[in-house]
Design a protein around this motif. Structure first.
Motif, PDB file in Angstrom:
ATOM      1  N   ASP A  61      51.054  22.345  33.841  1.00 25.25           N
ATOM      2  CA  ASP A  61      50.106  22.898  32.876  1.00 25.25           C
ATOM      3  C   ASP A  61      48.762  23.189  33.527  1.00 25.25           C
ATOM      4  O   ASP A  61      48.140  24.219  33.259  1.00 25.25           O
ATOM      5  CB  ASP A  61      49.927  21.924  31.708  1.00 25.25           C
ATOM      6  N   ALA A  62      48.305  22.274  34.395  1.00 29.75           N
ATOM      7  CA  ALA A  62      47.029  22.493  35.075  1.00 29.75           C
ATOM      8  C   ALA A  62      47.074  23.736  35.950  1.00 29.75           C
ATOM      9  O   ALA A  62      46.133  24.537  35.977  1.00 29.75           O
ATOM     10  CB  ALA A  62      46.663  21.264  35.909  1.00 29.75           C
ATOM     11  N   ALA A  63      48.181  23.920  36.660  1.00 34.85           N
ATOM     12  CA  ALA A  63      48.314  25.105  37.521  1.00 34.85           C
ATOM     13  C   ALA A  63      48.330  26.383  36.687  1.00 34.85           C
ATOM     14  O   ALA A  63      47.730  27.399  37.067  1.00 34.85           O
ATOM     15  CB  ALA A  63      49.593  24.984  38.347  1.00 34.85           C
ATOM     16  N   ARG A  64      49.005  26.344  35.545  1.00 30.55           N
ATOM     17  CA  ARG A  64      49.047  27.521  34.674  1.00 30.55           C
ATOM     18  C   ARG A  64      47.656  27.872  34.162  1.00 30.55           C
ATOM     19  O   ARG A  64      47.247  29.048  34.167  1.00 30.55           O
ATOM     20  CB  ARG A  64      49.986  27.257  33.485  1.00 30.55           C
ATOM     21  N   ARG A  65      46.917  26.850  33.727  1.00 33.64           N
ATOM     22  CA  ARG A  65      45.590  27.107  33.157  1.00 33.64           C
ATOM     23  C   ARG A  65      44.615  27.624  34.212  1.00 33.64           C
ATOM     24  O   ARG A  65      43.727  28.431  33.915  1.00 33.64           O
ATOM     25  CB  ARG A  65      45.038  25.827  32.527  1.00 33.64           C
ATOM     26  N   MET A  66      44.766  27.165  35.436  1.00 31.79           N
ATOM     27  CA  MET A  66      43.797  27.523  36.478  1.00 31.79           C
ATOM     28  C   MET A  66      44.228  28.723  37.314  1.00 31.79           C
ATOM     29  O   MET A  66      43.531  29.109  38.242  1.00 31.79           O
ATOM     30  CB  MET A  66      43.559  26.318  37.383  1.00 31.79           C
ATOM     31  N   LYS A  67      45.374  29.306  36.958  1.00 22.90           N
ATOM     32  CA  LYS A  67      45.795  30.518  37.672  1.00 22.90           C
ATOM     33  C   LYS A  67      44.776  31.621  37.394  1.00 22.90           C
ATOM     34  O   LYS A  67      44.313  31.791  36.264  1.00 22.90           O
ATOM     35  CB  LYS A  67      47.183  30.942  37.193  1.00 22.90           C
ATOM     36  N   SER A  68      44.398  32.327  38.411  1.00 22.71           N
ATOM     37  CA  SER A  68      43.347  33.355  38.349  1.00 22.71           C
ATOM     38  C   SER A  68      41.958  32.751  38.177  1.00 22.71           C
ATOM     39  O   SER A  68      40.989  33.450  37.897  1.00 22.71           O
ATOM     40  CB  SER A  68      43.610  34.359  37.207  1.00 22.71           C
ATOM     41  N   HIS A  69      41.861  31.431  38.314  1.00 23.21           N
ATOM     42  CA  HIS A  69      40.548  30.772  38.279  1.00 23.21           C
ATOM     43  C   HIS A  69      40.374  29.901  39.523  1.00 23.21           C
ATOM     44  O   HIS A  69      39.769  28.832  39.463  1.00 23.21           O
ATOM     45  CB  HIS A  69      40.416  29.917  37.009  1.00 23.21           C
ATOM     46  N   GLY A  70      40.939  30.381  40.636  1.00 17.40           N
ATOM     47  CA  GLY A  70      40.775  29.670  41.895  1.00 17.40           C
ATOM     48  C   GLY A  70      42.018  28.977  42.376  1.00 17.40           C
ATOM     49  O   GLY A  70      42.032  28.411  43.471  1.00 17.40           O
ATOM     50  N   VAL A  71      43.070  28.967  41.580  1.00 19.92           N
ATOM     51  CA  VAL A  71      44.343  28.367  41.987  1.00 19.92           C
ATOM     52  C   VAL A  71      45.382  29.472  42.054  1.00 19.92           C
ATOM     53  O   VAL A  71      45.535  30.250  41.112  1.00 19.92           O
ATOM     54  CB  VAL A  71      44.788  27.273  40.989  1.00 19.92           C
ATOM     55  N   ASP A  72      46.120  29.523  43.155  1.00 19.84           N
ATOM     56  CA  ASP A  72      47.093  30.586  43.354  1.00 19.84           C
ATOM     57  C   ASP A  72      48.450  29.965  43.672  1.00 19.84           C
ATOM     58  O   ASP A  72      48.544  28.837  44.159  1.00 19.84           O
ATOM     59  CB  ASP A  72      46.648  31.494  44.501  1.00 19.84           C
ATOM     60  N   GLY A  73      49.505  30.695  43.406  1.00 25.83           N
ATOM     61  CA  GLY A  73      50.858  30.225  43.708  1.00 25.83           C
ATOM     62  C   GLY A  73      51.536  29.647  42.486  1.00 25.83           C
ATOM     63  O   GLY A  73      50.890  29.213  41.537  1.00 25.83           O
TER      64      GLY A  73
END
Length: 450
Positions: A61-73
């Motif tokens: 969930d954290a990776a999904r929320r932060m995608k395009s906000h500095g987290v990639d992949g």
């Protein structure tokens, strides 16, 4: 030949462990009996293993929320490996518990315990005599009484799945349904919930549950309310669950796994309580305010088996302290369930403690409500979390906090601050004046109360 004990404990979970530790410290001779591996529900089949699996979906969930906000992949749940991580905690528990009993001089027995007399327990052909007997057997799923019930899996079985089936139907709408649906959906399953009631999580404030509900839709979880499951049948393609609404509407849902999440009751059926002169009323033990059997003063109960307080691990521990005080010292101790927090470990979690708005109305109290959905507060924005809300019930005349209902980041931790406030009868002003570390979720408490 009968073997005499100061205390015989039936069950080996949290309540049993607390009680055993306290009476052994006073030199009592103790026996513990469990027909399952030693350790109890919380450590082996409940809160602890569940929370370890939730660790995986929190990352997703954290990776999904932060995608395009500095987290990639992309990241995904590897179910067998996540289950192995869970087992790294649960697998050692039974042997560790058995060694502990040996080390502290407790006689441990495996098998089904049954009363043979008011002071006697039969176990695998042996008879134990107890000056006191503690029933701490926990709870078991309530019978569904539907066709094909044998095809329905329990929550215990879900927590042991080596592979996750692609289609899951969950019967029920409480804690287990909410938590398992979030977990399974994030792990890639197609999930359908069939809830007989009008909404999910009826134990929680309706407004706060409403703020959580978009998370189910976002995960692709189908939620049917007002539907009663009638049958489960096997086909060549899998399982079919049929359900009906009060107006006769019929639906059928295909599944590879059907999970029972429709509630639990005290696990008492195998105990032969009649032989022990232990009174029961509608499936629950009849107990005094001190958790002692009204018909057999040798017998006490604690935790889910007692069925008095909320079905939560801290309540089991608290009950055991009450029971042992009464056994050891002849005290007139009674449980105090004021300010017991409750959490549903969805992502994000929902949490509650104290009175709801409806409870406060029913008690005729004068109170005010502070409630808001605040996804633009810093706590939510830094996590890119769309769900963040609170509803607080505060007594008007005194400012004492009566209830707190939260959904969003770290709700499971912040609720403990409100639990402390309610149990200690702290005022809103006292919390507002507290200097919390900043920026933390706890630092939002003052703004919630202002």
């Amino acid at each position: 030949m009968s073997e005499p004990y100061d205390l015989i404990v039936i069950g080996s979970g949290t309540a049993a462990q607390v009680a055993i530790a306290r009476v052994r410290a006073r030199g009592w001779r103790v026996a513990v009996i469990d027909h399952r591996p030693f350790g109890g529900t919380c450590a082996l089949r409940g809160c602890d293993p569940k929370k370890m699996l939730v660790s995986g979906e929190e990352v997703i969930d954290a990776a999904r929320r932060m995608k395009s906000h500095g987290v990639d992949g992309d990241v995904r749940i590897d179910w067998p490996t996540l289950m192995a991580f869970k087992r790294s905690f649960t697998d050692p528990v039974p042997d560790k518990q058995a060694r502990h009993y040996l080390d502290i001089g407790v006689d441990a027995f495996h098998g089904v315990a049954r009363f043979s007399a008011p002071d006697r327990i039969e176990i695998e052909g042996r008879e134990l005599v107890g000056r006191h007997i503690l029933i701490a057997t926990g709870a078991s799923p309530v019978p569904l009484n539907i066709g094909g019930e044998e095809l329905v899996s329990t929550s215990d079985q879900f927590l042991e799945l080596e592979t996750l089936p692609p289609r899951i139907v969950i019967i029920g709408g409480g804690y287990i349904a909410a938590e398992f649906s979030h977990l399974a959906a994030r792990a890639g399953a197609q999930v359908t919930i069939l809830q007989r009631g009008a909404r999910l999580l009826p134990q929680f404030d309706e407004t706060v549950v409403g703020w959580l509900m978009p998370s189910f839709g976002a995960l692709g979880i189908t939620v049917h309310t007002g539907l009663t499951a009638d049958s489960v049948s096997q086909t060549e393609e899998g399982l079919i669950v049929r359900a009906t609404s009060p107006n006769g509407q019929l639906i059928a849902v295909a599944a590879d796994l059907v999970i029972h999440a429709a509630g639990r009751v005290p696990e008492l059926a195998s105990l032969n309580l009649a032989a022990g002169d232990v009174a029961v009323d509608q499936g629950k033990l009849r107990l005094t305010p001190g958790l002692q059997s009204v018909s057999n003063p040798r017998v006490y109960a604690a935790g889910d088996a007692a069925g008095i307080g909320p079905p939560l691990t801290p309540v089991s521990s608290h009950d055991a302290k009450v029971v042992t005080a009464n056994m050891l010292d002849g005290s007139n101790a009674r449980p105090n369930y004021r300010g017991v927090p409750s959490v549903v470990f969805t992502v994000p979690p929902i949490a509650a403690v104290g009175l709801s708005e409806a409870d406060a109305h029913a008690k005729g109290l004068r109170f005010r409500v502070n409630a808001a959905s605040v996804p633009k507060w810093f706590t939510a924005r830094r996590l890119n979390e769309a769900i963040y809300a609170y509803k607080l019930v505060i007594e008007k005349d005194t400012g004492v906090i009566l209830g707190a209902h939260l959904v969003g980041p770290s709700a499971e931790e912040v609720i403990n601050l409100f639990a402390l406030a309610i149990r200690s009868e702290l005022t809103a002003e006292a919390l507002i004046d507290t200097m919390f570390a900043y920026p933390t979720v706890a630092s939002d408490v003052g703004y919630m109360l202002a």
